[in-house]
Scaffold this active site. Structure first.
Site, PDB file in Angstrom:
ATOM      1  N   GLU A 290       9.656 -21.408   7.711  1.00 50.31           N
ATOM      2  CA  GLU A 290      10.211 -20.569   8.777  1.00 50.31           C
ATOM      3  C   GLU A 290      11.338 -21.269   9.527  1.00 50.31           C
ATOM      4  OE1 GLU A 290       7.751 -21.016  12.852  1.00 50.31           O
ATOM      5  OE2 GLU A 290       6.619 -20.035  11.266  1.00 50.31           O
TER       6      GLU A 290
ATOM      7  N   GLU B 276       0.794  -1.229   0.000  1.00 46.76           N
ATOM      8  CA  GLU B 276       0.000   0.000   0.000  1.00 46.76           C
ATOM      9  C   GLU B 276       0.827   1.280   0.000  1.00 46.76           C
ATOM     10  OE1 GLU B 276      -2.637  -0.423   3.302  1.00 46.76           O
ATOM     11  OE2 GLU B 276      -3.927  -1.870   2.278  1.00 46.76           O
TER      12      GLU B 276
END
Length: 268
Positions: free
Chosen positions: A110, A79
């Site tokens: 991870e 954004e």
């Protein structure tokens, strides 16, 4: 190390509760998040000072994470170019498993201690940049390995964790520890930890953009004209900041120059 985020929830027998009870309890738990952030504001401020310093000097910021926290950071990065008119690549996310696999939730990635640093190297990371590791537990190998390598290579590091005294915080020049406590559902750090992370991403990036001159007064003067709603907002913004009284005149000028800021500079 104390792993508060893995401690048992104080709420029992959830399957026997009514919807009204569950939403009430979740809302009460969420109310504790902002208090935890308030306690960490001195750490947060120091991290933002470091981010602003790097960006002002032409460096880049990298969020680096896995799981819910890493995915939430992607939303922030996406954004910023449209909201503040910055170039893509100034603020980035290194997500375990790759952003291209965002919706697949490849949680197993991870555990790769080396991938994070390898991905940073592929992005040509330098000492001009800053890397912010994201890990609710403070122990995620993907994040820990990357921050250790960053420190060895004199690259500035920060982190956002939700347990005190974590290995990741020890590898961060600017650690932020937001202690949100046990989750509503035991170990489900997508909840309070995720809420805290989203608030912090907003806080870090928005404050940095203000400091970089991407906001004037309280307005997004560099917002990109990506749709009719935003264009309408920008036209009204331009009219409010100038002597232009005609909507169509202001819109024509805005579309000609691409942003409120450049249109005003043209008039000056």
């Amino acid at each position: 190390m104390t792993t508060i985020t893995e401690q048992p929830s104080v709420h029992r027998n959830l399957e026997s509760k009514k919807i009204e009870e569950i939403t009430f309890l979740i809302n009460n738990e969420n109310a504790t998040v902002t208090r935890a952030i308030e306690e960490a504001l001195p750490q947060i401020n120091q991290l933002i000072y470091a981010v602003v310093d790097k960006l002002k000097k032409g460096g880049r910021m990298f969020y680096l994470g896995a799981g819910s926290g890493g995915r939430l950071s992607v939303l922030d990065v996406i954004e910023l170019p449209t909201t503040f008119g910055i170039e893509k690549g100034i603020v980035n996310t290194i997500l375990a498993g790759g952003i291209e696999h965002l919706i697949e939730a490849r949680e197993e990635m991870e555990d790769n201690f080396y991938e994070g640093w390898e991905r940073l190297v592929n992005e040509n990371i330098t000492i001009n940049d800053i890397v912010i590791g994201i890990s609710a537990s403070g122990t995620t190998p993907f994040v820990l390995g990357a921050l250790e390598a960053c420190r060895k290579n004199n690259i500035t590091t920060g982190c956002i964790v939700s347990n005190p005294g974590s290995p990741i915080a020890k590898q961060a020049d600017y650690p932020v520890e937001v202690i949100t406590g046990p989750e509503f559902i035991t170990g489900s750090t997508r909840m309070k930890c995720g809420t805290a992370q989203k608030i912090l991403f907003d806080m870090i990036s928005t404050t940095a953009m203000i400091q970089l001159g991407r906001v004037e007064d309280n307005q997004m003067i560099h917002v990109q004209l990506i749709n009719n709603k935003i264009t309408d907002r920008a036209v009204k913004m331009l009219m409010g900041r100038t002597a232009i009284g005609s909507y169509e005149e202001a819109k024509t000028l805005l579309l000609q120059h691409g942003s409120v800021k450049t249109a005003i500079d043209h008039l000056k």
